[in-house]
Scaffold this motif. Structure first.
Motif, mmCIF file in Angstrom:
data_model
loop_
_atom_site.group_PDB
_atom_site.id
_atom_site.type_symbol
_atom_site.label_atom_id
_atom_site.label_comp_id
_atom_site.label_asym_id
_atom_site.label_seq_id
_atom_site.Cartn_x
_atom_site.Cartn_y
_atom_site.Cartn_z
ATOM 1 N N HIS A 105 0.854 -1.178 0.000
ATOM 2 C CA HIS A 105 0.000 0.000 0.000
ATOM 3 C C HIS A 105 0.897 1.236 0.000
ATOM 4 C CE1 HIS A 105 0.903 -0.345 4.267
ATOM 5 N NE2 HIS A 105 0.403 0.865 4.468
ATOM 6 N N ASP A 106 0.290 2.409 0.155
ATOM 7 C CA ASP A 106 1.027 3.639 -0.111
ATOM 8 C C ASP A 106 2.164 3.945 0.856
ATOM 9 O OD1 ASP A 106 -0.596 4.281 2.052
ATOM 10 O OD2 ASP A 106 -1.856 5.683 0.925
ATOM 11 N N ARG A 107 2.263 3.255 1.984
ATOM 12 C CA ARG A 107 3.360 3.536 2.905
ATOM 13 C C ARG A 107 4.739 3.257 2.296
ATOM 14 N NH1 ARG A 107 -0.192 2.133 7.027
ATOM 15 N NH2 ARG A 107 -0.172 3.507 8.860
ATOM 16 N N CYS A 108 4.799 2.291 1.379
ATOM 17 C CA CYS A 108 6.107 1.925 0.829
ATOM 18 C C CYS A 108 6.621 2.947 -0.170
ATOM 19 C CB CYS A 108 6.067 0.540 0.199
ATOM 20 S SG CYS A 108 5.107 0.442 -1.333
ATOM 21 N N GLY A 109 5.762 3.851 -0.633
ATOM 22 C CA GLY A 109 6.208 4.909 -1.521
ATOM 23 C C GLY A 109 6.126 4.596 -2.998
ATOM 24 N N HIS A 110 5.748 3.356 -3.349
ATOM 25 C CA HIS A 110 5.623 3.037 -4.772
ATOM 26 C C HIS A 110 4.384 2.187 -5.068
ATOM 27 C CE1 HIS A 110 7.974 -0.346 -3.078
ATOM 28 N NE2 HIS A 110 7.417 -1.078 -4.022
ATOM 29 N N ALA A 111 3.420 2.196 -4.145
ATOM 30 C CA ALA A 111 2.147 1.519 -4.367
ATOM 31 C C ALA A 111 1.019 2.534 -4.193
ATOM 32 C CB ALA A 111 1.968 0.363 -3.380
ATOM 33 N N GLU A 112 -0.136 2.207 -4.737
ATOM 34 C CA GLU A 112 -1.286 3.105 -4.688
ATOM 35 C C GLU A 112 -2.344 2.578 -3.732
ATOM 36 O OE1 GLU A 112 -2.797 3.632 -8.612
ATOM 37 O OE2 GLU A 112 -0.825 4.072 -9.479
ATOM 38 N N GLY A 113 -2.967 3.496 -2.987
ATOM 39 C CA GLY A 113 -4.081 3.122 -2.126
ATOM 40 C C GLY A 113 -3.662 2.762 -0.723
ATOM 41 N N TYR B 166 -7.214 -2.259 -0.144
ATOM 42 C CA TYR B 166 -6.843 -3.628 -0.508
ATOM 43 C C TYR B 166 -7.779 -4.643 0.144
ATOM 44 C CZ TYR B 166 -2.758 -1.729 -2.790
ATOM 45 O OH TYR B 166 -1.936 -1.037 -3.655
ATOM 46 N N ILE B 167 -8.225 -4.340 1.346
ATOM 47 C CA ILE B 167 -9.188 -5.230 2.005
ATOM 48 C C ILE B 167 -10.513 -5.216 1.261
ATOM 49 C CG2 ILE B 167 -10.470 -5.667 4.134
ATOM 50 C CD1 ILE B 167 -8.103 -4.385 5.649
ATOM 51 N N GLU B 168 -10.964 -4.044 0.873
ATOM 52 C CA GLU B 168 -12.218 -3.939 0.133
ATOM 53 C C GLU B 168 -12.115 -4.654 -1.215
ATOM 54 O OE1 GLU B 168 -15.174 -2.776 0.850
ATOM 55 O OE2 GLU B 168 -14.709 -2.061 2.874
ATOM 56 N N ALA B 169 -10.959 -4.546 -1.857
ATOM 57 C CA ALA B 169 -10.761 -5.251 -3.126
ATOM 58 C C ALA B 169 -10.818 -6.758 -2.923
ATOM 59 C CB ALA B 169 -9.421 -4.853 -3.742
ATOM 60 N N ALA B 170 -10.249 -7.229 -1.811
ATOM 61 C CA ALA B 170 -10.284 -8.659 -1.498
ATOM 62 C C ALA B 170 -11.713 -9.128 -1.257
ATOM 63 C CB ALA B 170 -9.415 -8.944 -0.279
ATOM 64 N N LEU B 171 -12.512 -8.303 -0.585
ATOM 65 C CA LEU B 171 -13.919 -8.643 -0.367
ATOM 66 C C LEU B 171 -14.662 -8.778 -1.696
ATOM 67 C CD1 LEU B 171 -14.937 -6.423 2.687
ATOM 68 C CD2 LEU B 171 -15.216 -8.906 2.530
ATOM 69 N N LYS B 172 -14.420 -7.841 -2.596
ATOM 70 C CA LYS B 172 -15.092 -7.877 -3.898
ATOM 71 C C LYS B 172 -14.695 -9.112 -4.694
ATOM 72 C CE LYS B 172 -15.606 -2.864 -4.318
ATOM 73 N NZ LYS B 172 -15.162 -1.638 -5.039
ATOM 74 N N LYS B 173 -13.456 -9.579 -4.484
ATOM 75 C CA LYS B 173 -12.981 -10.770 -5.200
ATOM 76 C C LYS B 173 -13.430 -12.070 -4.523
ATOM 77 C CE LYS B 173 -10.295 -8.733 -8.386
ATOM 78 N NZ LYS B 173 -8.828 -8.796 -8.313
ATOM 79 N N ASP C 38 1.385 -9.848 -5.000
ATOM 80 C CA ASP C 38 2.342 -8.728 -4.957
ATOM 81 C C ASP C 38 1.677 -7.465 -5.488
ATOM 82 O OD1 ASP C 38 4.687 -7.341 -4.532
ATOM 83 O OD2 ASP C 38 5.947 -8.695 -5.686
ATOM 84 N N ALA C 39 0.400 -7.305 -5.129
ATOM 85 C CA ALA C 39 -0.380 -6.177 -5.640
ATOM 86 C C ALA C 39 0.168 -4.851 -5.124
ATOM 87 C CB ALA C 39 -1.838 -6.330 -5.224
ATOM 88 N N HIS C 40 0.371 -3.924 -6.048
ATOM 89 C CA HIS C 40 0.730 -2.553 -5.708
ATOM 90 C C HIS C 40 -0.387 -1.578 -6.074
ATOM 91 C CE1 HIS C 40 4.702 -4.278 -5.143
ATOM 92 N NE2 HIS C 40 5.152 -3.123 -4.713
ATOM 93 N N ILE C 41 -1.467 -2.127 -6.628
ATOM 94 C CA ILE C 41 -2.718 -1.402 -6.828
ATOM 95 C C ILE C 41 -3.835 -2.337 -6.373
ATOM 96 C CG2 ILE C 41 -1.931 0.114 -8.693
ATOM 97 C CD1 ILE C 41 -3.237 -1.836 -10.671
ATOM 98 N N PRO C 42 -4.894 -1.808 -5.772
ATOM 99 C CA PRO C 42 -5.947 -2.680 -5.234
ATOM 100 C C PRO C 42 -6.552 -3.626 -6.259
ATOM 101 C CG PRO C 42 -6.191 -0.456 -4.373
ATOM 102 C CD PRO C 42 -5.133 -0.387 -5.427
ATOM 103 N N GLU C 43 -6.603 -3.198 -7.513
ATOM 104 C CA GLU C 43 -7.247 -4.016 -8.545
ATOM 105 C C GLU C 43 -6.540 -5.355 -8.767
ATOM 106 O OE1 GLU C 43 -8.475 0.107 -8.893
ATOM 107 O OE2 GLU C 43 -6.479 -0.812 -8.844
ATOM 108 N N ARG C 44 -5.295 -5.470 -8.353
ATOM 109 C CA ARG C 44 -4.554 -6.716 -8.589
ATOM 110 C C ARG C 44 -4.660 -7.704 -7.427
ATOM 111 N NH1 ARG C 44 0.249 -7.648 -8.910
ATOM 112 N NH2 ARG C 44 -0.190 -9.595 -10.005
#
Length: 268
Positions: free
Chosen positions: A9-17, A22-29, A229-235
């Motif tokens: 997620h965004d704390r690492c400086g090169h991921a979005e969201g 990411y939790i919400e994306a996991a729920l949708k999946k 290894d998702a760096h965007i929630p969609e992955r």
């Protein structure tokens, strides 16, 4: 059971969201579990935030842990949120990292090698001036670092164990048995490897590790799990069913999930 143990997620400086995204994306999946595993701080450095575009600051790690634990409670009954971290492995600083992790109620730790010889494994320029013998040596050095990480006892999962092919696909063809030797040690250490679907986003165009490495992993009785290894929630959960089916075709019958540093196996 459906899960993904490798997200950023965004704390690492090169991921979005943020983590919630990411939790919400996991729920949708339709996932049953989502592992939050952002890049560890550089605990071996004297500086608080050595590489802001690579990993979080040391001072940020307690806030990261607290946020995941809070969301774990909030989403209880809807999806199981797991507290993890993707940790770099530097042998000279291993004990510093180990002591830091012992302070927190982690569910799992992914150990990943991201640099060899002080250079990112994804730096395609490293290969340009090397002859065949030198390239083989780099591959051997990479797997020696993975061997040391497996032997360290620090990790539950080893991340993307042939990721050096990401921007140098010829890496897989370099003639050495280094990967097979590493798999033997990983099996002896009883550490899980991930099938990391982010390799498809790089020039290599395929998962980490490749099928031939997975076949050798099965031969050595190495256990596997899934990480996008998702760096965007969609992955989140990306290609989970494809991975599940491919593992079955190779001959795997189970894959691993984790809680409080304990490994469990479930049928594919």
């Amino acid at each position: 059971m459906k899960f993904d143990f490798h997200t950023h997620h965004d704390r690492c400086g090169h991921a979005e969201g943020g983590i919630r995204d990411y939790i919400e994306a996991a729920l949708k999946k339709g996932l049953d579990m989502i592992g939050i595993s952002d890049h560890s701080p550089y605990f071996g450095s004297e500086r608080d935030h050595l590489h802001p575009k690579v990993a979080m600051a040391k001072s940020e790690f307690p806030r990261y842990v607290n946020e995941v634990l809070r969301l774990k409670q909030e989403y209880s009954g809807r999806i199981e949120v797991l507290l993890g971290v993707e940790s770099d492995f530097f042998p000279e600083s291993a004990e510093v990292y180990r002591k830091e992790y012992e302070r927190y109620p982690l569910d799992f730790i992914i150990g990943s090698v991201h640099a060899i010889g002080g250079m990112s494994i994804f730096n395609r320029n490293r290969w340009k001036k090397l002859n065949e013998k030198q390239r083989i040596q780099v591959k051997q050095d990479y797997y020696e670092q993975i061997i040391l990480s497996a032997k360290s006892g620090m990790f539950d999962i080893l991340g993307h164990i042939d990721a050096m092919k990401g921007f140098y696909p010829q890496f897989s063809e370099l003639p050495t048995d280094a990967a097979d030797r590493a798999l033997k040690v990983i099996a002896e250490a009883d550490v899980v490897i991930e099938v990391n679907t982010s390799g498809k986003t790089k020039e290599a165009g395929g998962w980490y590790p490749s099928d031939d490495v997975l076949e050798r992993a099965l031969f050595h009785n190495v256990k596997v799990t899934l990480g996008s290894d998702a760096h965007i929630p969609e992955r989140v959960g990306d290609e989970l069913e494809l991975v599940r089916n491919r593992l079955k075709e190779i001959g795997f019958r189970e894959w691993a999930f984790f809680r409080r540093r304990q490994r469990y196996l479930t049928k594919l």
